[in-house]
Design a protein around this motif. Structure first.
Motif, PDB file in Angstrom:
ATOM      1  N   ASP A 191      -0.089  -2.968   8.659  1.00  0.00           N
ATOM      2  CA  ASP A 191       0.759  -1.211   9.406  1.00  0.00           C
ATOM      3  C   ASP A 191       1.329  -1.791  10.810  1.00  0.00           C
ATOM      4  N   GLU A 219       3.448  -8.243   7.629  1.00  0.00           N
ATOM      5  CA  GLU A 219       2.782  -6.872   7.363  1.00  0.00           C
ATOM      6  C   GLU A 219       2.029  -6.325   7.058  1.00  0.00           C
ATOM      7  N   SER A 272       2.920   2.102   6.602  1.00  0.00           N
ATOM      8  CA  SER A 272       3.603   0.861   5.908  1.00  0.00           C
ATOM      9  C   SER A 272       3.812   0.360   6.744  1.00  0.00           C
ATOM     10  N   SER A 273       3.936  -1.415   6.196  1.00  0.00           N
ATOM     11  CA  SER A 273       5.227  -2.223   6.499  1.00  0.00           C
ATOM     12  C   SER A 273       6.554  -2.056   6.174  1.00  0.00           C
ATOM     13  N   LYS A 274       6.568  -1.871   5.202  1.00  0.00           N
ATOM     14  CA  LYS A 274       7.531  -0.988   4.502  1.00  0.00           C
ATOM     15  C   LYS A 274       8.225   0.309   4.682  1.00  0.00           C
ATOM     16  N   GLN A 275       7.863   1.136   5.130  1.00  0.00           N
ATOM     17  CA  GLN A 275       7.664   1.919   5.867  1.00  0.00           C
ATOM     18  C   GLN A 275       8.891   1.874   6.808  1.00  0.00           C
ATOM     19  N   TRP A 276       7.740   1.206   7.541  1.00  0.00           N
ATOM     20  CA  TRP A 276       8.427   0.922   9.214  1.00  0.00           C
ATOM     21  C   TRP A 276       9.684   0.331   9.285  1.00  0.00           C
ATOM     22  N   LEU A 277      10.026  -0.870   7.526  1.00  0.00           N
ATOM     23  CA  LEU A 277      11.510  -1.621   8.206  1.00  0.00           C
ATOM     24  C   LEU A 277      11.848  -0.785   7.560  1.00  0.00           C
ATOM     25  N   LYS A 278      12.111   0.531   6.972  1.00  0.00           N
ATOM     26  CA  LYS A 278      12.897   1.157   6.518  1.00  0.00           C
ATOM     27  C   LYS A 278      13.787   1.809   7.535  1.00  0.00           C
ATOM     28  N   ASN A 293      -4.581  -3.306   7.666  1.00  0.00           N
ATOM     29  CA  ASN A 293      -4.154  -2.172   6.518  1.00  0.00           C
ATOM     30  C   ASN A 293      -5.034  -1.309   8.148  1.00  0.00           C
ATOM     31  N   ASN A 323      15.532  -1.045  12.010  1.00  0.00           N
ATOM     32  CA  ASN A 323      15.457  -2.731  11.750  1.00  0.00           C
ATOM     33  C   ASN A 323      15.360  -3.578  12.320  1.00  0.00           C
ATOM     34  N   VAL A 372       8.891  -9.609  11.403  1.00  0.00           N
ATOM     35  CA  VAL A 372       8.555  -9.517  10.505  1.00  0.00           C
ATOM     36  C   VAL A 372       7.308  -8.925  10.431  1.00  0.00           C
TER      37      VAL A 372
END
Length: 612
Positions: free
Chosen positions: A411, A409, A392-398, A357, A401, A407
């Motif tokens: 940051d 986890e 964050s990993s979720k923001q980056w995936l959005k 993180n 792609n 992938v």
């Protein structure tokens, strides 16, 4: 002859006395001692701690007794100290045996200074024999150093404040190898005078390092979920237009905490900070996601990882980053060499299995300020600004792609770099020839027409621009067309048109065409001449009434010339008017020059305005 015999007798007596006075250790006696060899010169690098006195001296007044043997060409140094690793200001006893090329022996109260006693001892040491000596310190402060087997010491001092000897060490001189025997028994007496052990060379910090590194793997993070503070400093940046790459020099400051490595400074002599090599403990490693290689960032400086007693680690390193920066190609023109680019550098942890993180360090943070003066920004042709954000990993995936294998986890750190080229020297080298050429081309339209001089001038300008375009091709961007190139090509095209027109107007065909009635009507019309600023046409008239003005006759005499009263300037003007050929090819060329001057001025002004 008798004098020679006497000299030989005294020489033999002295040598015999010297042999008797020098006590030599044999193999049997040397086997009862410990050995120390000095090869590092005048450095007390090995210290020995006196554990306990197992030999009871016959004289109860003696508090310290030591029996040693020395084998050296000269300079056998003995240090007696209350503390280990004595410094220059610590009170010690230093005995120099055979100093000055094996000529004297001296006793000092401090390290390398403060001599208290000295004696001439020529040849006291031998490079072939182990010669024995003793050191005694009485309880009342009497210190003696002498040869084994002699009652009288070589040197002796009385110290009103005697030292408690807990450590001793040996040294020699640069280029001199010395062999010392210590912990030896007194000659003729069984048992040792003292028992000593070598002091561990490692310091308190080394012992603490070994404890921290024990059962620790540098490749594994201290915890499953690591919080890492990271700060970036942009040192320099430049854009490679040929490869569409952003080349940046970045400095990173990373900080993380390992609670298992914390220690109490009071238990380690006040040690509050340790330094580790990069391969000794774990540190976060990163890679540039939008680079052509996915190798970890290589630290240019071999820096150390600093750890304080709370377990917090700080690592500062510099690295060179090459990342892709594809510019917007929707527009076909750019303003090179005054171009600007907006690029990003995507940095993420190198190990996919690590969960890290990230938290940004502000420029005002103490950790960042410490390295601000070290990482000085390098000035070059680019003016740059950098802004860092953590996703964050979720923001980056959005936002991006990616495949399942990529992938992570952890940051992601994104650095936004804005670049504006401010190359003053490059601008002067590129724009100065353009301005000079345009100025001279516009001035040429007000010079004499239909001459070979102007033809050669236009040809020289065209050749100069052509050579310049061949060179500028190697430094201009290749992904789109710079508007500066349009400027140069426009100037080159205008010069070629002017050159072609100048040659055409000099041909006989144009001269014949100008003599035709339609062209004469056009060239002699008042509107045409006013629009193109041609000289107005004049009508030549003569006054015959004043033809004989200025002549007088007197009867039959010959004519007498009297001063003229006619207007001379008017006659000159009339004569010039008679010589003017209106409507010829010269006036046609002059009209084209005025037209080209106006059109070229407007075109160059508009293109320059659009470029800037």
């Amino acid at each position: 002859m008798n004098q020679i015999l006497i000299i030989l007798f005294w020489f033999g007596a002295v040598k015999a006395l010297d042999v008797v006075s020098n006590f030599t250790y044999d193999k049997e006696m040397a086997a009862k001692c410990k050995q120390h060899i000095c090869r590092n010169g005048y450095i007390y690098d090995n210290y020995y701690r006196i554990e306990n006195n197992v030999w009871k001296p016959s004289d109860p007044n003696v508090s310290f007794e030591m029996h040693i043997a020395i084998q050296a060409a000269s300079n056998g140094h003995i240090l007696l100290s209350p503390v280990e690793h004595a410094g220059f200001s610590d009170p010690v006893y230093e005995i120099v045996v055979g100093g000055g090329g094996n000529t004297f022996t001296e006793l000092r109260r401090n390290l390398r200074r403060n001599a208290k006693a000295s004696a001439k001892t020529l040849g006291i040491l031998s490079n072939a024999e182990l010669r024995g000596f003793y050191i005694k310190i009485t309880k009342d402060g009497q210190l003696e150093f002498g040869r084994e087997g002699e009652l009288l010491p070589i040197i002796s001092i009385y110290d009103v404040d005697p030292l408690d000897i807990n450590y001793f060490s040996f040294a020699s001189w640069t280029g001199v190898d010395a062999r010392f025997l210590y912990d030896c028994p007194a000659p003729g007496i069984e048992g040792k005078t003292q028992n000593s052990t070598e002091v561990d060379k490692s310091s308190i910090s080394d012992k603490l390092k070994r404890k921290i590194l024990l059962s620790r793997f540098p490749s594994l993070p201290p915890a499953q979920n690591m919080s890492v503070e990271v700060g970036t400093i942009l040192i320099s940046a430049r854009y490679d237009s040929f490869d569409a790459k952003l080349i940046t020099d970045l400095a990173f400051v990373t900080s993380w905490k390992d609670k298992n490595a914390a220690w109490d400074p009071d238990q380690y002599n006040g040690t509050t900070r340790l330094n580790f090599r990069q391969t000794q403990i774990w540190r976060p490693t990163f890679l540039v996601y939008n680079a052509n290689t996915l190798d970890p960032l290589d630290a240019n400086n071999a820096g150390l990882i600093t750890m304080d007693y709370s377990g917090e680690n700080i690592f500062h390193f510099r690295t060179k980053v090459e990342s892709w920066c594809v510019v917007d190609d929707t527009t076909s023109l750019n303003k090179w060499p005054m171009d600007s680019y907006d690029c990003i550098v995507v940095i993420r942890p190198f190990q996919v299995h690590e969960l890290i993180n990230l938290k940004l360090l502000k420029p005002t943070d103490v950790k960042m300020k410490f390295y601000t003066d070290i990482d000085i920004k390098v000035r070059n042709e680019w003016e740059t600004t950098a802004t860092s954000l953590v996703f964050s990993s979720k923001q980056w995936l959005k936002l991006h792609n990616t495949t399942v294998n990529d992938v992570t986890e952890s940051d992601v750190l994104v650095i936004y770099v804005t670049m504006q080229r401010k190359a003053v020297a490059l601008n002067m080298a590129i724009y100065t020839p353009l301005v000079v050429l345009v100025t001279f081309v516009l001035m040429s339209f007000w010079t004499e027409s239909l001459t070979m001089t102007r033809v050669w001038f236009y040809a020289g300008c065209a050749a100069t621009i052509s050579f310049g375009l061949c060179y500028i091709e190697y430094i201009m961007p290749c992904h789109n067309v710079p508007s500066l190139l349009i400027l140069y090509v426009t100037v080159l095209g205008g010069i070629l048109i002017a050159l072609l027109l100048q040659v055409i107007l000099m041909t006989s065909l144009v001269k014949a065409m100008c003599e035709t009635q339609p062209m004469q009507n056009l060239l002699t019309s008042s509107v045409f001449r006013k629009v193109f600023l041609l000289a107005p046409m004049t009508t030549v008239t003569k006054n015959y009434d004043t033809l004989n003005e200025g002549f007088s006759y007197d009867g039959e005499d010959e004519a007498q010339v009297s001063p003229r009263s006619a207007n001379i300037e008017e006659m000159v003007a009339d004569a010039c008017a008679e010589k003017t050929n209106f409507g010829d090819s010269v006036e046609l060329a002059e009209a084209f020059d005025k037209l080209f001057f106006f059109v070229y001025s407007m075109v160059f002004a508009v293109l320059l305005a659009l470029h800037f």
